[in-house]
Write a protein that holds these residues in place. Structure first.
Motif, PDB file in Angstrom:
ATOM      1  N   ARG A  36      50.679  63.155  24.309  1.00  0.00           N
ATOM      2  CA  ARG A  36      50.314  61.734  24.412  1.00  0.00           C
ATOM      3  C   ARG A  36      50.309  61.225  25.850  1.00  0.00           C
ATOM      4  N   ILE A  37      51.048  61.910  26.718  1.00  0.00           N
ATOM      5  CA  ILE A  37      51.085  61.504  28.138  1.00  0.00           C
ATOM      6  C   ILE A  37      50.767  62.734  29.012  1.00  0.00           C
ATOM      7  N   PRO A  38      49.554  63.240  28.903  1.00  0.00           N
ATOM      8  CA  PRO A  38      49.216  64.471  29.638  1.00  0.00           C
ATOM      9  C   PRO A  38      49.167  64.278  31.152  1.00  0.00           C
ATOM     10  N   ASP A  64      55.877  57.476  43.315  1.00  0.00           N
ATOM     11  CA  ASP A  64      54.738  57.875  42.495  1.00  0.00           C
ATOM     12  C   ASP A  64      55.238  58.781  41.374  1.00  0.00           C
ATOM     13  N   LYS A  65      54.882  58.482  40.139  1.00  0.00           N
ATOM     14  CA  LYS A  65      55.415  59.200  38.980  1.00  0.00           C
ATOM     15  C   LYS A  65      54.722  60.543  38.723  1.00  0.00           C
ATOM     16  N   ARG A  66      53.611  60.776  39.414  1.00  0.00           N
ATOM     17  CA  ARG A  66      52.907  62.038  39.191  1.00  0.00           C
ATOM     18  C   ARG A  66      53.688  63.211  39.796  1.00  0.00           C
ATOM     19  N   PRO A  67      53.529  64.417  39.230  1.00  0.00           N
ATOM     20  CA  PRO A  67      54.146  65.605  39.851  1.00  0.00           C
ATOM     21  C   PRO A  67      53.649  65.733  41.282  1.00  0.00           C
ATOM     22  N   SER A  68      54.470  66.321  42.156  1.00  0.00           N
ATOM     23  CA  SER A  68      54.075  66.377  43.567  1.00  0.00           C
ATOM     24  C   SER A  68      54.550  67.648  44.254  1.00  0.00           C
ATOM     25  N   PHE A  69      53.777  68.064  45.249  1.00  0.00           N
ATOM     26  CA  PHE A  69      54.161  69.135  46.162  1.00  0.00           C
ATOM     27  C   PHE A  69      54.620  68.488  47.463  1.00  0.00           C
ATOM     28  N   ILE A  71      61.626  63.494  36.837  1.00  0.00           N
ATOM     29  CA  ILE A  71      60.913  63.823  38.069  1.00  0.00           C
ATOM     30  C   ILE A  71      60.393  65.250  38.017  1.00  0.00           C
ATOM     31  N   MET A  72      59.221  65.439  38.602  1.00  0.00           N
ATOM     32  CA  MET A  72      58.648  66.780  38.719  1.00  0.00           C
ATOM     33  C   MET A  72      58.113  66.934  40.144  1.00  0.00           C
ATOM     34  N   LYS A  73      58.786  67.777  40.921  1.00  0.00           N
ATOM     35  CA  LYS A  73      58.291  68.026  42.273  1.00  0.00           C
ATOM     36  C   LYS A  73      58.597  69.459  42.699  1.00  0.00           C
ATOM     37  N   SER A  74      57.731  69.974  43.567  1.00  0.00           N
ATOM     38  CA  SER A  74      57.864  71.346  44.043  1.00  0.00           C
ATOM     39  C   SER A  74      57.999  71.355  45.554  1.00  0.00           C
ATOM     40  N   ARG A  75      58.972  72.153  46.046  1.00  0.00           N
ATOM     41  CA  ARG A  75      59.195  72.285  47.481  1.00  0.00           C
ATOM     42  C   ARG A  75      59.144  73.776  47.848  1.00  0.00           C
TER      43      ARG A  75
END
Length: 468
Positions: free
Chosen positions: A53-55, A234-239, A266-270
């Motif tokens: 529902r929240i892709p 920002d709620k979007r996943p991020s690099f 939260i979704m983030k990649s480092r």
């Protein structure tokens, strides 16, 4: 991730940190980074399967125009094409206080990457939440590092006798788990309102040069949150192109969470977490990447000869005291080389930026209190010398000034004109602090302390009347 497995991985990261950062071969670090990027894309795909529902359709890339984010962008783009990801990449830039060439470089780089990958969207420019001057005046000035700025801010605004406040003064220093809050003795003068407000007297010529000379200022680690606007929220996943060895806070975060953080909040990649600055330059050379002209980078020369080693906010003081120590050490080993710190270079290559971001903002006070010299600014050096003499005198009278700090923190709420009632140190606590700093604790008595308390209350009243 299972909590127990995360604890195991945390222990592994903690024990192998030095080995990974210092001794892992460069080629292995490139493979490591690409693997972490792939895993992050897979995590986003898994999220879509479990949350239809929240892709997730877009993933942002923090692209500041610096060398680290340039390498990050290249790596992510390569993996994105390789796995034929369905996600759109959104390069996002926070409009920091930056060099003239940066925004142009960012736009041109994004355009080039977009020609190569149709899944990259147009550049997202995120404005700051408020002008730079307002951020400094309303939220506080950054000093030394985020951690030290946070400590100073918390101590000055303490409403209770927290371990943080106690550790600043060596009270109850046997408490476990509070060593991270320790504020070194040579920075205690930064807590004294007299030292913040009453700078050395200077002539009219210097006053005309140093704007905001009589202004009250305070410290905070919050400037990044406001300079970078809504990008951090920002709620979007991020690099993100941060490296763990850049600060203790980033090292701790990597040990706690690893390169990829994927949970409901939260979704983030480092993926560059275990890289070093040398690794970044090796990647730039191997793939012949263009970098921001502000670096003054020449592919045929050693990167030690760069005009600037770091970009970002032009007047940011974070880490400049460490840079000073490195330059001093290098100068001793190679007397033929003349090293300049970032502010000396800013004065030489971008004098207009130097005036607007260091002198006109009042940032010069922070740099002077950090012990940063700017040898190609005669007026600055004159004020630097006067201030250092004032700081030295403060420590000559350290016993009285330590008592003054206790009284100031007690009365801080009154100074801020809040309704909260203050709290008081006990004689026992202050004696313990005197003992910690090798002072004669027999000199501590209620009469002496109450006298200083009254002096400070009158001092605060004068400030309040002046600010009305």
């Amino acid at each position: 991730m299972n909590i127990s497995s995360n604890l195991i991985n945390k222990e592994i990261r903690k024990s192998h940190y030095e080995e990974l950062v210092k001794y892992m071969p460069f080629k292995d670090k490139v493979l490591w980074a690409k693997t972490k990027i792939k895993e992050f894309f897979q995590s986003c795909e898994e999220f879509n399967k479990t949350n239809p529902r929240i892709p997730i359709s877009e993933i942002t890339i923090s692209f500041s125009g610096g060398k680290d984010s340039t390498v990050l962008f290249h790596l992510v783009n390569e993996v994105h094409k390789e796995i034929k990801s369905k996600f759109y990449l959104v390069p996002a830039y926070a409009a920091e206080i930056t060099f003239p060439s940066t925004i142009k470089f960012i736009k041109e780089t994004v355009d080039n990457f977009r020609k190569d990958n149709s899944k990259i969207k147009e550049l997202l420019m995120v404005p700051p939440k408020m002008p730079w001057n307002e951020i400094l005046n309303q939220k506080g000035y950054p000093i030394f590092s985020k951690q030290i700025s946070l400590q100073l801010n918390r101590i000055r605004n303490a409403k209770t006798k927290t371990n943080l406040v106690k550790w600043a003064f060596g009270i109850f220093s046997d408490n476990k788990g509070t060593a991270k809050y320790k504020l070194s003795k040579n920075r205690l003068f930064l807590l004294d309102n007299h030292m913040i407000i009453q700078w050395p007297k200077i002539n009219n010529e210097l006053k005309q040069y140093f704007t905001k000379y009589d202004n009250y200022y305070f410290y905070s680690e919050k400037c990044c949150d406001f300079v970078k606007g809504g990008l951090k929220h920002d709620k979007r996943p991020s690099f993100i192109g941060t490296m763990a060895n850049e600060s203790e806070m980033r090292k701790k975060s990597w040990i706690e969470n690893g390169c990829n953080i994927t949970n409901k909040r939260i979704m983030k990649s480092r993926p560059l977490s275990i890289w070093t600055e040398k690794d970044v330059w090796n990647y730039i050379k191997e793939f012949n990447l263009e970098v921001n002209p502000a670096y003054g980078y020449n592919k045929n020369e050693d990167e030690q000869n760069l005009r600037f080693t770091r970009l970002g906010c032009t007047s940011c003081p974070f880490g400049s005291h460490i840079e000073n120590k490195i330059n001093e050490r290098l100068s001793k080993s190679n007397k033929d080389l003349i090293f300049q710190n970032r502010f000396e270079k800013l004065k030489e290559f971008y004098p207009t930026l130097y005036t607007s971001q260091v002198i006109s903002t009042g940032m010069y006070k922070i740099l002077i209190d950090m012990g940063i010299e700017i040898k190609n600014d005669e007026y600055y050096q004159e004020l630097f010398k006067k201030r250092q003499e004032q700081i030295n005198k403060w420590y000559v009278n350290f016993e009285d000034n330590l008592l003054r700090l206790f009284a100031q923190i007690e009365n801080h709420n009154n100074y801020k004109n809040k309704s909260n009632e203050g709290w008081f140190w006990t004689i026992k606590e202050i004696k313990e602090s005197f003992d910690y700093f090798d002072l004669d604790k027999n000199n501590v008595n209620k009469t002496r302390l109450d006298k200083i308390r009254i002096e400070e209350q009158n001092f605060y009243k004068q400030i309040l009347l002046k600010n009305k």
